[in-house]
Design a protein around this motif. Structure first.
Motif: not given
Ligand code: THU
Length: 161
Positions: A74-82
């Motif tokens: 979840a963390e990487r999905v969010a930060i990569f999306s950001a």
């Protein structure tokens, strides 16, 4: 040879009510992001929410795959999306919530090593600390920073570039 403390790790455990209103909103967003998890293999549902400097919130959740390593936390999905959608906006905070499928409350999760490394890259890039809010059972929040979560981390400075 005597061991010495050469890097302190700081964290605090707070009640939800002690957070600022923007932090409370971010925690709520991380909790609601759990609903987007696709985790049929682990049944461990994780949500995350990134607060950007312009106030925009980007959510993520873990996305699994039958070929296990092809999934993403979840963390990487969010930060990569950001990073992909708001490349020049600083990341201020990241909130993380985790819940096994049948659990009533959130569980005390921490981020895996790969996510810590990915967070550190963004923190180094923006040269500003990213705060982390880990949701714990009973409306408790563990508040720390990326640097504290990854002591002795490897970043672009390590490459001497
Ligand atoms: N997971 C996350 O989303 N974040 C973490 O930091 C730890 C683990 C996910 C990956 C996988 O889909 C499931 O939780 C079980 O490991």
């Amino acid at each position: 040879m005597a061991k010495k403390v050469i890097q302190q790790v700081e964290a605090e455990i707070l009640d939800y009510s002690e957070l600022s209103s923007s932090e409370r909103c971010l925690v709520d967003d991380a909790k609601s992001a759990v609903a987007g998890a696709y985790a049929p293999y682990s049944d461990f549902h994780v949500g995350s929410a990134v607060l950007l400097a312009d106030g925009i919130v980007v959510k993520g959740s873990n996305q699994e795959n039958a070929a296990y390593p092809s999934g993403l936390c979840a963390e990487r999905v969010a930060i990569f999306s950001a990073g992909a959608n708001h490349p020049n906006v600083k990341i201020e905070k990241l909130a993380i919530a985790a819940k096994p499928a049948e659990a009533k409350d959130f569980v005390a999760a921490s981020s895996c090593g790969n996510c810590r490394q990915a967070m550190m890259e963004y923190q180094s890039r923006q040269e500003e600390t990213i705060e982390l809010l880990f949701i714990r059972p009973g409306n408790q929040i563990l508040k720390t920073t990326v640097r504290d979560l990854l002591p002795f981390g490897f970043d672009s400075n390590s490459l001497n570039k």
